[in-house]
Design a protein around this motif. Sequence first.
Motif, short mmCIF file in Angstrom:
data_model
loop_
_atom_site.label_atom_id
_atom_site.label_comp_id
_atom_site.label_asym_id
_atom_site.label_seq_id
_atom_site.Cartn_x
_atom_site.Cartn_y
_atom_site.Cartn_z
N UNK A 77 0.81 -1.22 0.00
CA UNK A 77 0.00 0.00 0.00
C UNK A 77 0.85 1.27 0.00
N UNK A 78 1.91 1.36 0.82
CA UNK A 78 2.75 2.58 0.78
C UNK A 78 3.40 2.79 -0.59
N UNK A 79 3.81 1.72 -1.25
CA UNK A 79 4.43 1.89 -2.57
C UNK A 79 3.39 2.33 -3.60
N UNK A 80 2.14 1.88 -3.45
CA UNK A 80 1.07 2.35 -4.35
C UNK A 80 0.84 3.84 -4.16
N UNK A 81 0.86 4.31 -2.92
CA UNK A 81 0.68 5.74 -2.65
C UNK A 81 1.80 6.55 -3.29
N UNK A 82 3.02 6.06 -3.17
CA UNK A 82 4.16 6.75 -3.79
C UNK A 82 4.02 6.72 -5.30
N UNK A 83 3.61 5.58 -5.85
CA UNK A 83 3.42 5.47 -7.30
C UNK A 83 2.39 6.49 -7.79
N UNK A 84 1.26 6.57 -7.09
CA UNK A 84 0.20 7.51 -7.51
C UNK A 84 0.65 8.96 -7.41
N UNK A 85 1.42 9.28 -6.37
CA UNK A 85 1.94 10.64 -6.22
C UNK A 85 2.88 10.98 -7.37
N UNK A 86 3.79 10.07 -7.70
CA UNK A 86 4.72 10.31 -8.81
C UNK A 86 3.95 10.43 -10.12
N UNK A 87 2.97 9.55 -10.34
CA UNK A 87 2.19 9.59 -11.57
C UNK A 87 1.41 10.90 -11.69
N UNK A 88 0.84 11.36 -10.59
CA UNK A 88 0.08 12.61 -10.61
C UNK A 88 1.01 13.79 -10.90
N UNK A 89 2.17 13.80 -10.26
CA UNK A 89 3.15 14.86 -10.48
C UNK A 89 3.66 14.85 -11.91
N UNK A 90 3.93 13.65 -12.41
CA UNK A 90 4.41 13.51 -13.78
C UNK A 90 3.39 14.03 -14.79
N UNK A 91 2.13 13.69 -14.57
CA UNK A 91 1.11 14.09 -15.54
C UNK A 91 0.83 15.59 -15.50
N UNK A 92 1.09 16.25 -14.38
CA UNK A 92 0.86 17.69 -14.31
C UNK A 92 2.09 18.50 -14.70
N UNK A 93 3.29 17.92 -14.56
CA UNK A 93 4.50 18.69 -14.84
C UNK A 93 5.11 18.37 -16.21
N UNK A 94 4.72 17.26 -16.81
CA UNK A 94 5.27 16.89 -18.12
C UNK A 94 4.17 16.94 -19.16
N UNK A 95 4.53 17.32 -20.35
CA UNK A 95 3.58 17.35 -21.45
C UNK A 95 3.60 15.97 -22.13
N UNK A 96 2.76 15.06 -21.62
CA UNK A 96 2.72 13.70 -22.14
C UNK A 96 1.41 13.50 -22.87
N UNK A 97 1.51 13.07 -24.11
CA UNK A 97 0.33 12.77 -24.90
C UNK A 97 0.17 11.26 -24.94
#
Length: 86
Positions: free
Chosen positions: A58-78
Amino acid sequence: GITAAEKLKNIALPDSIAYFENGNVYFFSKACLRIAWRLGGPWVLIGWVSFLPDWMLYPTDCIYRLVAKTRSTSCDITISGDRFLP
């Protein structure tokens, strides 16, 4: 693709990584850890964590989701609509 659609037709997929292996589907950090395990070499050391019970990941899933959310808002990924191989 067609193959993924057949294998995953009865599974609700989250908007995240999904890894299909031996009839099992893994999501979030567990998918990344299973991929690391399958890569072999030094990645196996990280992949060992994938064998822990889900409640311990569960803690690694939380970290994964945080990184994914940050990545999607800070990087221009199509992302195209077709993300699976046939």
